[in-house]
Design a protein around this motif. Structure first.
Motif, PDB file in Angstrom:
ATOM      1  N   GLN A   1      31.730  52.308  17.318  1.00  0.00           N
ATOM      2  CA  GLN A   1      31.118  52.114  18.629  1.00  0.00           C
ATOM      3  C   GLN A   1      31.132  50.639  19.015  1.00  0.00           C
ATOM      4  OE1 GLN A   1      26.734  52.858  19.229  1.00  0.00           O
ATOM      5  NE2 GLN A   1      27.493  54.558  20.454  1.00  0.00           N
ATOM      6  N   SER A   2      31.026  49.767  18.019  1.00  0.00           N
ATOM      7  CA  SER A   2      31.087  48.330  18.264  1.00  0.00           C
ATOM      8  C   SER A   2      31.469  47.635  16.974  1.00  0.00           C
ATOM      9  CB  SER A   2      29.751  47.797  18.789  1.00  0.00           C
ATOM     10  OG  SER A   2      28.735  47.937  17.810  1.00  0.00           O
TER      11      SER A   2
ATOM     12  N   GLU B   1      37.713  51.330  18.522  1.00  0.00           N
ATOM     13  CA  GLU B   1      37.416  52.707  18.952  1.00  0.00           C
ATOM     14  C   GLU B   1      38.552  53.688  18.668  1.00  0.00           C
ATOM     15  OE1 GLU B   1      39.189  50.364  22.325  1.00  0.00           O
ATOM     16  OE2 GLU B   1      37.521  50.076  20.930  1.00  0.00           O
TER      17      GLU B   1
ATOM     18  N   GLU C   1      24.214  57.782  13.430  1.00  0.00           N
ATOM     19  CA  GLU C   1      24.756  56.465  13.750  1.00  0.00           C
ATOM     20  C   GLU C   1      24.587  55.584  12.523  1.00  0.00           C
ATOM     21  OE1 GLU C   1      23.932  54.079  17.612  1.00  0.00           O
ATOM     22  OE2 GLU C   1      22.525  53.287  16.109  1.00  0.00           O
TER      23      GLU C   1
ATOM     24  N   VAL D   1      29.165  52.594  13.669  1.00  0.00           N
ATOM     25  CA  VAL D   1      30.005  53.786  13.793  1.00  0.00           C
ATOM     26  C   VAL D   1      29.092  54.972  14.051  1.00  0.00           C
ATOM     27  CG1 VAL D   1      31.813  52.851  12.302  1.00  0.00           C
ATOM     28  CG2 VAL D   1      30.028  54.281  11.314  1.00  0.00           C
ATOM     29  N   VAL D   2      29.612  55.986  14.721  1.00  0.00           N
ATOM     30  CA  VAL D   2      28.786  57.118  15.133  1.00  0.00           C
ATOM     31  C   VAL D   2      29.599  58.395  15.058  1.00  0.00           C
ATOM     32  CG1 VAL D   2      29.337  56.881  17.581  1.00  0.00           C
ATOM     33  CG2 VAL D   2      27.157  57.927  16.902  1.00  0.00           C
TER      34      VAL D   2
ATOM     35  N   PRO E   1      31.258  61.541  16.507  1.00  0.00           N
ATOM     36  CA  PRO E   1      31.704  61.809  17.870  1.00  0.00           C
ATOM     37  C   PRO E   1      31.008  63.034  18.452  1.00  0.00           C
ATOM     38  CG  PRO E   1      33.339  62.508  16.282  1.00  0.00           C
ATOM     39  CD  PRO E   1      32.296  61.793  15.502  1.00  0.00           C
TER      40      PRO E   1
END
Length: 273
Positions: free
Chosen positions: A167-168, A177, A245, A264-265, A267
């Protein structure tokens, strides 16, 4: 009343912090350590946290008497003005911080000064590690890393078969991403495979704690055919929609040895291997 601090509250937070350190810490630490604390809690650092919306203020009878900063699962910068101590304000701020953290984490972390250690012990915190830092002023700062379990929703996470996407990431990282992570787990052994974006092929291996925290090393080859290796500590958070997350702090072990942070997460849809 406890309220989120705004930029206009900077001087209130700064004054509470500086007054408390100046009046209280001198009874526990050498003057060089007190100066270290005063410099560490600068206007610039406080302003950065206010902008990130993680600083809170306690108001009583129209006066700001205390403050606390909540960063992920850590309680930071908890101070009550010296003249307003022994009225339960510190306990109010800790109750508030623990409740906020329990919304997404199973453990609360604090770096306890000598002045606050007794309060944390009474609240059920356990010592994990005693740390010593030689300050620029020549005196040694001693503090304790302490932890307390709150809630239990994250205690039995199993990552086997889960998929995560970034995510970042900080600029010195190489995943983005387009990178996809496939996680696997047997007992406390954790490993993963990842590829996509600037990463041709990567592997991770390490351990998973019962509360879902991960410690692992990673290795991948990037599009420039360079092999990059590093280490990472990852802390899980359950989002309101039930997805996991992972907030990560990592460091390269080759190249420039720089550090970074990433998220990170899981989806929203299914991502298949």
């Amino acid at each position: 009343m406890i309220q989120l601090a705004e930029i206009s509250d900077l001087e209130n937070v700064f004054q509470i912090t500086q007054d408390t350190i100046s009046h209280i810490y001198s009874h526990y630490y050498a003057q060089g350590v007190v100066k270290f604390f005063l410099e560490h809690h600068s206007r610039q650092n406080i302003l950065s946290d206010i902008k990130n919306r993680i600083v809170w203020l306690l108001e009583e009878n129209g006066r700001m008497v205390g403050t606390v900063t909540i960063k992920e699962n850590a309680v930071n910068r908890l101070f009550v003005l010296p003249e307003d101590q022994s009225h339960g304000y510190g306990s109010q701020l800790m109750d508030f911080a623990e409740e906020k953290i329990a919304e997404g984490f199973s453990r609360v972390h604090v770096d306890s000064s000598l002045a606050a250690k007794e309060m944390y012990l009474k609240r059920g915190y356990k010592e994990k590690k005693t740390c010593r830092i030689l300050t620029d002023h020549g005196d040694v700062l001693i503090y304790d890393e302490m932890e307390k379990r709150v809630g239990g929703q994250l205690d039995k996470i199993n990552y086997d078969g889960k998929v995560f996407i970034p995510q970042s990431n900080t600029e010195n990282g190489e995943v983005d991403e387009e990178t996809i992570f496939h996680y696997f787990q047997e007992d406390n052994l954790f490993w993963a495979e990842y590829s996509g974006g600037d990463v041709l092929k990567g592997h991770m291996i390490g351990t998973a704690e019962d509360n879902g925290e991960l410690d692992f090393h990673y290795q991948h080859m990037n599009k420039n055919k360079q092999v990059r290796i590093g280490k990472c500590h990852s802390i899980p958070k359950i989002l309101k929609n039930g997805r996991i997350e992972m907030r990560e702090k990592w460091q390269w072990l080759n190249g420039d040895l720089s550090s970074g942070e990433s998220v990170v997460v899981e989806p929203l849809g299914k991502t298949h291997c």
